[in-house]
Write a protein that holds these residues in place. Sequence first.
Motif, PDB file in Angstrom:
ATOM      1  N   THR A 229       5.557   4.378   8.451  1.00  7.97           N
ATOM      2  CA  THR A 229       5.588   3.574   7.226  1.00  7.97           C
ATOM      3  C   THR A 229       6.945   2.896   7.063  1.00  7.97           C
ATOM      4  O   THR A 229       7.916   3.232   7.745  1.00  7.97           O
TER       5      THR A 229
ATOM      6  N   VAL B 267       3.426  -0.899   3.966  1.00  5.94           N
ATOM      7  CA  VAL B 267       2.890   0.413   3.600  1.00  5.94           C
ATOM      8  C   VAL B 267       4.031   1.408   3.486  1.00  5.94           C
ATOM      9  O   VAL B 267       4.934   1.450   4.331  1.00  5.94           O
TER      10      VAL B 267
ATOM     11  N   VAL C 224       0.869  -1.180   0.000  1.00  3.28           N
ATOM     12  CA  VAL C 224       0.000   0.000   0.000  1.00  3.28           C
ATOM     13  C   VAL C 224       0.902   1.226   0.000  1.00  3.28           C
ATOM     14  O   VAL C 224       1.816   1.336   0.830  1.00  3.28           O
ATOM     15  N   HIS C 225       0.662   2.112  -0.947  1.00  2.00           N
ATOM     16  CA  HIS C 225       1.437   3.356  -1.000  1.00  2.00           C
ATOM     17  C   HIS C 225       0.499   4.530  -0.788  1.00  2.00           C
ATOM     18  O   HIS C 225      -0.495   4.687  -1.509  1.00  2.00           O
TER      19      HIS C 225
ATOM     20  N   LEU D 256      -3.395   4.485   6.283  1.00  2.00           N
ATOM     21  CA  LEU D 256      -2.232   4.041   7.052  1.00  2.00           C
ATOM     22  C   LEU D 256      -2.662   3.098   8.168  1.00  2.00           C
ATOM     23  O   LEU D 256      -2.082   2.016   8.356  1.00  2.00           O
TER      24      LEU D 256
ATOM     25  N   ALA E 264      -3.932  -0.312   6.712  1.00  2.00           N
ATOM     26  CA  ALA E 264      -2.850  -1.175   6.236  1.00  2.00           C
ATOM     27  C   ALA E 264      -2.091  -1.798   7.403  1.00  2.00           C
ATOM     28  O   ALA E 264      -1.752  -2.992   7.379  1.00  2.00           O
ATOM     29  N   ARG E 265      -1.833  -1.008   8.436  1.00  2.00           N
ATOM     30  CA  ARG E 265      -1.112  -1.542   9.590  1.00  2.00           C
ATOM     31  C   ARG E 265      -1.957  -2.580  10.329  1.00  2.00           C
ATOM     32  O   ARG E 265      -1.430  -3.586  10.822  1.00  2.00           O
TER      33      ARG E 265
ATOM     34  N   SER F  35       5.052   5.629   1.860  1.00  2.00           N
ATOM     35  CA  SER F  35       4.439   6.946   1.703  1.00  2.00           C
ATOM     36  C   SER F  35       5.327   7.839   0.853  1.00  2.00           C
ATOM     37  O   SER F  35       6.493   7.540   0.589  1.00  2.00           O
TER      38      SER F  35
END
Length: 402
Positions: free
Chosen positions: A147, A112, A89-90, A102, A105-106, A114
């Motif tokens: 991230t 992840v 995931v960006h 964020l 995803a965590r 950024s």
Amino acid sequence: MRIAIVTETYAPDLNGVARTLVALVGELRRLGHEVSLVRPTPRGTDVPRESGEVRVTGMAIPGYSAMQFGFPAGGMLRELWNKERPDVVHIDTEGPLGYSALNAARALNLPVTSSLHTHFHVYMRHYGLPWLGAPALAYLRHFHNSTAFTLIPTEDQREQLAADGLQKLKVLGRGVDADLFHPKRRNPALRAEWGVADDAPVALYVGRLAAEKNLQLFIRSVHAMREVQPSLRAVVVGSGPLEHDLRRDHPDMIFSGARVGEDLAEHYASADCFVFPSLSETFGNVLLEAMASGLAPLAFDYAAARHLFVDAENGLVARVGDEQHFIEQAKRLASSPEWAQTLGVAARQRAETQTWSMIAQQLEAMWREITPEKDSKTHLTSQVSGQTSSKTQASPPMQEVA
């Protein structure tokens, strides 16, 4: 790889963050990756939905209606990514949507990463809110340090942000579509519309018309350039909160508004030098576009200029923050149109080395470091695509200002 990208700005938004992301998404797909996009619903226009695109509710940023932020969508994202887990995931922007992504995803234990595109803590000074600088920096530090790594565009940015407490910073430069932005797009008819003689130089600015862009220095520089080159005309491309006042106060300048695509490329190529006084950039994509268009560029010695320029060979740099030196360099540029043309040729040659294909392959390699178990077929496809498209530049559907 299956890549999920979360952003609060994308085409048809007219800004450098959106333009950069559009170019990278296009190249990543050409490399064989499955890219899904999470973004606020575009406002005021019927924009076709891209493959795998998910839209959320957004709202205009108070005081800056051209931009919007997305509302938090953590629950929806957890459900979506639990069903179809992305490899990475960006998160491209740090707004409410980005922060909820964020956390989602965590929670799912997804890799992840950024990007940091905007120095919000610096912008606060330009908008009369210096007391918000420290809280803004604390938020950026918390967000990005959560991230696996944060992408920034230059080495000097890494040094500055590391000093501010940001960790795990990786440098990923910027590319340019050197077929779109090309000296061949010089348009005599457009110059005639500007009222410019064939031998009269044009100084160009492209960018948002906003406080953080230091436009008063551009205006002072143009006046100084006219002292040595009275026929010089100034053209300003872009829109923003200062546009009305600038048009009113400077009727001697040509304000072309926002331009996109080939129209924008013609505006670049029909000028002769590019005068960029901003001190708030993380990179400054417009400098690369000006260089690719064959213009002689002038900028402060930081961000893109520090990375791309060799002073007096393919551009001119001024000492950071030294406005008098910037003006002296502008006069130097105006004093010899023949020399400026030589700088522009060299600038074009430098820009041709900055392809979006190369940038996308560098990003792919960074992601593979944090996602070791990958589909080997996808990786092979990417390698083959990269070999066949190494000279290809992305052509974002909407092009405009940084």
